[in-house]
Design a protein around this motif. Structure first.
Motif, mmCIF file in Angstrom:
data_model
loop_
_atom_site.group_PDB
_atom_site.id
_atom_site.type_symbol
_atom_site.label_atom_id
_atom_site.label_comp_id
_atom_site.label_asym_id
_atom_site.label_seq_id
_atom_site.Cartn_x
_atom_site.Cartn_y
_atom_site.Cartn_z
ATOM 1 N N ALA A 154 0.840 -1.209 0.000
ATOM 2 C CA ALA A 154 0.000 0.000 0.000
ATOM 3 C C ALA A 154 0.872 1.255 0.000
ATOM 4 N N PRO A 155 0.344 2.357 -0.545
ATOM 5 C CA PRO A 155 1.108 3.603 -0.473
ATOM 6 C C PRO A 155 1.155 4.111 0.967
ATOM 7 N N VAL A 156 2.349 4.302 1.464
ATOM 8 C CA VAL A 156 2.544 4.821 2.826
ATOM 9 C C VAL A 156 3.565 5.951 2.713
ATOM 10 N N LEU A 206 3.711 3.636 -4.783
ATOM 11 C CA LEU A 206 4.487 4.712 -4.143
ATOM 12 C C LEU A 206 3.585 5.902 -3.838
ATOM 13 N N SER A 207 3.716 6.424 -2.624
ATOM 14 C CA SER A 207 2.926 7.586 -2.209
ATOM 15 C C SER A 207 3.439 8.886 -2.825
ATOM 16 N N THR A 208 2.515 9.825 -3.066
ATOM 17 C CA THR A 208 2.939 11.179 -3.466
ATOM 18 C C THR A 208 3.851 11.780 -2.412
ATOM 19 N N LEU A 252 -1.557 9.239 -6.173
ATOM 20 C CA LEU A 252 -1.618 10.695 -6.324
ATOM 21 C C LEU A 252 -2.508 11.314 -5.251
ATOM 22 N N TYR A 253 -1.929 12.204 -4.453
ATOM 23 C CA TYR A 253 -2.767 13.144 -3.710
ATOM 24 C C TYR A 253 -3.034 14.260 -4.712
ATOM 25 N N TRP A 254 -4.254 14.316 -5.154
ATOM 26 C CA TRP A 254 -4.659 15.136 -6.312
ATOM 27 C C TRP A 254 -4.549 16.618 -5.942
ATOM 28 N N VAL A 267 -5.669 7.403 -7.216
ATOM 29 C CA VAL A 267 -6.032 8.748 -6.740
ATOM 30 C C VAL A 267 -6.746 8.609 -5.395
ATOM 31 N N THR A 268 -6.098 9.070 -4.353
ATOM 32 C CA THR A 268 -6.664 8.908 -3.007
ATOM 33 C C THR A 268 -7.647 10.036 -2.722
ATOM 34 N N LEU A 269 -8.894 9.656 -2.442
ATOM 35 C CA LEU A 269 -9.964 10.661 -2.327
ATOM 36 C C LEU A 269 -10.438 10.885 -0.893
ATOM 37 N N LEU A 273 -9.546 4.807 -8.095
ATOM 38 C CA LEU A 273 -9.939 5.752 -7.045
ATOM 39 C C LEU A 273 -9.853 5.044 -5.694
ATOM 40 N N LYS A 274 -9.060 5.617 -4.776
ATOM 41 C CA LYS A 274 -8.856 4.964 -3.469
ATOM 42 C C LYS A 274 -9.669 5.672 -2.390
ATOM 43 N N GLY A 275 -10.374 4.842 -1.596
ATOM 44 C CA GLY A 275 -11.161 5.405 -0.505
ATOM 45 C C GLY A 275 -12.652 5.354 -0.790
ATOM 46 N N PHE A 290 -8.803 -4.018 -2.387
ATOM 47 C CA PHE A 290 -9.241 -3.804 -1.004
ATOM 48 C C PHE A 290 -8.039 -3.554 -0.103
ATOM 49 N N ASP A 291 -8.179 -2.622 0.867
ATOM 50 C CA ASP A 291 -7.235 -2.570 1.982
ATOM 51 C C ASP A 291 -7.919 -2.088 3.244
ATOM 52 N N SER A 292 -7.147 -2.087 4.326
ATOM 53 C CA SER A 292 -7.529 -1.674 5.680
ATOM 54 C C SER A 292 -7.847 -2.888 6.539
ATOM 55 N N GLY A 293 -6.791 -3.484 7.073
ATOM 56 C CA GLY A 293 -6.954 -4.581 8.018
ATOM 57 C C GLY A 293 -6.380 -5.911 7.569
ATOM 58 N N ILE A 294 -5.749 -5.958 6.396
ATOM 59 C CA ILE A 294 -5.157 -7.232 5.953
ATOM 60 C C ILE A 294 -3.957 -7.563 6.841
ATOM 61 N N ARG A 295 -4.033 -8.701 7.523
ATOM 62 C CA ARG A 295 -2.953 -9.082 8.436
ATOM 63 C C ARG A 295 -2.460 -10.509 8.219
ATOM 64 N N CYS A 296 -3.244 -11.372 7.567
ATOM 65 C CA CYS A 296 -2.812 -12.774 7.441
ATOM 66 C C CYS A 296 -3.405 -13.383 6.171
ATOM 67 N N GLY A 337 -0.583 -2.951 4.289
ATOM 68 C CA GLY A 337 -0.188 -1.631 4.800
ATOM 69 C C GLY A 337 0.776 -1.727 5.972
ATOM 70 N N ARG A 338 0.274 -1.430 7.164
ATOM 71 C CA ARG A 338 1.151 -1.296 8.335
ATOM 72 C C ARG A 338 2.149 -2.446 8.543
ATOM 73 N N PRO A 339 1.766 -3.734 8.335
ATOM 74 C CA PRO A 339 2.739 -4.800 8.639
ATOM 75 C C PRO A 339 4.080 -4.650 7.915
HETATM 76 C C1 FNR Z 1 -1.020 5.462 4.990
HETATM 77 N N1 FNR Z 1 -1.920 5.408 3.915
HETATM 78 C C2 FNR Z 1 -1.718 6.213 2.825
HETATM 79 N N2 FNR Z 1 -2.572 6.140 1.750
HETATM 80 C C3 FNR Z 1 -2.349 6.890 0.651
HETATM 81 O O1 FNR Z 1 -3.134 6.804 -0.290
HETATM 82 N N3 FNR Z 1 -1.283 7.740 0.606
HETATM 83 C C4 FNR Z 1 -0.403 7.880 1.627
HETATM 84 O O2 FNR Z 1 0.552 8.638 1.554
HETATM 85 C C5 FNR Z 1 -0.634 7.117 2.795
HETATM 86 N N4 FNR Z 1 0.177 7.242 3.870
HETATM 87 C C6 FNR Z 1 0.023 6.410 4.960
HETATM 88 C C7 FNR Z 1 0.921 6.489 6.024
HETATM 89 C C8 FNR Z 1 0.818 5.608 7.091
HETATM 90 C C9 FNR Z 1 1.819 5.700 8.207
HETATM 91 C C10 FNR Z 1 -0.209 4.624 7.093
HETATM 92 C C11 FNR Z 1 -0.327 3.620 8.223
HETATM 93 C C12 FNR Z 1 -1.116 4.572 6.065
HETATM 94 C C13 FNR Z 1 -3.025 4.417 3.913
HETATM 95 C C14 FNR Z 1 -2.564 3.080 3.328
HETATM 96 O O3 FNR Z 1 -2.353 3.178 1.953
HETATM 97 C C15 FNR Z 1 -3.630 1.991 3.573
HETATM 98 O O4 FNR Z 1 -4.871 2.439 3.101
HETATM 99 C C16 FNR Z 1 -3.733 1.607 5.038
HETATM 100 O O5 FNR Z 1 -2.446 1.472 5.613
HETATM 101 C C17 FNR Z 1 -4.517 0.317 5.213
HETATM 102 O O6 FNR Z 1 -4.728 0.024 6.567
HETATM 103 P P1 FNR Z 1 -3.849 -1.089 7.357
HETATM 104 O O7 FNR Z 1 -4.149 -2.416 6.721
HETATM 105 O O8 FNR Z 1 -2.417 -0.688 7.215
HETATM 106 O O9 FNR Z 1 -4.309 -0.993 8.769
#
Ligand code: FNR
Length: 381
Positions: free
Chosen positions: A88-90, A117-119, A141-143, A167-169, A249-251, A304-310, A328-330
């Motif tokens: 995931a983009p972080v 890759l995140s913007t 892209l943060y638009w 595109v993160t909305l 489109l993300k979100g 899909f994302d948000s909560g994938i751990r295993c 994401g976080r893992p």
């Molecule tokens: C993010 N996420 C995120 N999303 C995005 O579109 N652009 C970004 O720059 C970031 N930056 C970011 C930083 C950090 C520290 C976190 C934890 C998350 C959100 C990310 O892409 C994803 O949607 C979430 O991490 C999913 O949730 P889990 O599974 O990590 O809990």
């Protein structure tokens, strides 16, 4: 197998396999501000709901099926990916590790896992692309409010081999994040995570000159262009015109928005609540997935994302209609603990877990999974 073979020689893995332990180790390695920037959300309710939602569905394994060969691949945007997840983009990964996104790119490449890759990365997109080599990549892209800047970022991404724009909305503005407020911590204000802007000709041309310090001018301009909260569906047309790349489109969480996205002609959407970092109290992302996938009915890609751990989480999301998922976080905890190698380990372990979970569920391909492999609600208690 590698881990068990080492165990036969009395060695344990240096990076814990259990994510709670990995998270704890990352916490020891990071400053409290950086740790909580990653671990925190816009509160705790939606983050907890994201994880708990997976328990609302259970897999129903089948027996005596031939699972000697297994296919973990998925087809997405017209190409076959050999793995069912992307990183995931972080943003601002320099707060986690000095090599930041370049380490993640090396880790992703070694694991054969695509990266988004995140913007607001700490390293320019071209440098990250070079570290990825042939590994597939998308650009998030943060638009920005400035159309010329949006076009410039997307052109650079296309030139550097990124294959899609996400595109993160859900981030029209930063949410009320109490951990970060108590720590008085917003990494961007000290110039972190702005590498894609400070290397951009359009962004640099618009920078105000002295007497402001360069950093102050950069941060001020960034905060002016970061997002456009007045934007609506009709603005998508201009974005569409500005790039040849597929757009996701993300979100997206509501089925009506999913239908609008299809009508707007995008190639995909990402069901996500940003890991609970934006609207605390919002729906668990997994609960949004089924209705969104149903509304889309296969017309565009659903990620899909948000909560994938295993591994089982990945199987459940796919059975509910996801074409692929994001981790994401893992992987960020892996980065915090052991840099590129930590990212590789976390990614390969998830793959191994997906493979075993698939085999033991009795399917020989992720492509076989659908709603009939799950029970939900009262059926599973
Ligand atoms: C993010 N996420 C995120 N999303 C995005 O579109 N652009 C970004 O720059 C970031 N930056 C970011 C930083 C950090 C520290 C976190 C934890 C998350 C959100 C990310 O892409 C994803 O949607 C979430 O991490 C999913 O949730 P889990 O599974 O990590 O809990």
């Amino acid at each position: 197998t590698r881990i068990y073979l080492k165990g036969a020689k009395g060695e344990r893995p240096s990076l814990p396999v259990r994510l709670e332990a990995l998270d704890r180790l990352a916490r020891e390695r990071l400053s409290p501000e950086a740790y909580w920037y990653v671990a925190g959300g816009a509160g705790e309710a939606t983050m907890a709901a994201n994880l708990a939602a997976f328990d609302d569905y259970r897999l129903v394994p089948r027996v005596l099926t031939d699972v000697s060969q297994r296919d973990l691949g998925r087809t997405l945007l017209g190409r076959r990916f050999s793995v069912p997840f992307l990183l995931a983009p972080v943003g601002v990964q320099e707060i986690v590790h000095p090599e930041a996104e370049v380490a993640v790119a090396r880790g992703a490449k070694a694991a054969g896992v695509p990266m988004i890759l995140s913007t607001v990365a700490s390293r320019p997109l071209e440098e990250v692309a070079a570290a990825l080599g042939d590994t597939p990549r998308w650009f998030q892209l943060y638009w920005p409010s400035d159309d010329a800047l949006a076009a410039s970022l997307m052109q650079r991404a296309e030139a550097a081999g990124y294959e899609a724009v996400v595109v993160t909305l859900d981030t029209k503005m930063m949410a009320w994040r109490e951990r970060d407020l108590d720590n008085a911590y917003l990494p961007f204000l000290s110039g972190k995570g702005l590498a894609n802007y400070t290397t951009d000709p359009v962004f640099c041309a618009a920078l105000a000159a002295p007497p402001e310090s360069e950093l102050r001018a950069t941060v001020r301009h960034w905060s002016n262009v970061f997002a456009a909260p007045g934007r609506t569906w009709t603005d998508l047309e201009r974005l569409r015109q500005a790039t040849e790349l597929p757009i996701l489109l993300k979100g997206v969480l509501h089925p009506d928005d999913a239908r609008k996205a299809v009508e707007a002609g995008v190639e995909g959407l990402i069901v996500s609540n940003h890991g609970g970092r934006q609207v605390d109290g919002s729906i668990a992302a997994l609960h949004a997935l089924g209705p969104v996938a149903e509304a889309v009915a296969g017309r565009v890609a659903v990620v899909f994302d948000s909560g994938i751990r295993c591994g089982a989480d990945v199987l459940k999301a796919i059975a509910l209609g996801a074409d692929a998922v994001l981790l994401g976080r893992p992987y960020v905890w892996g980065l915090a603990c052991e840099g590129a190698e930590g990212v590789t380990d976390v990614a390969l372990r998830l793959l191994a877990d997906i493979d075993l979970s698939l085999a033991l569920t009795g399917a020989d391909a992720l492509d076989r999974l659908d709603r009939t492999w799950l029970v939900s609600g009262r059926e599973n208690s």
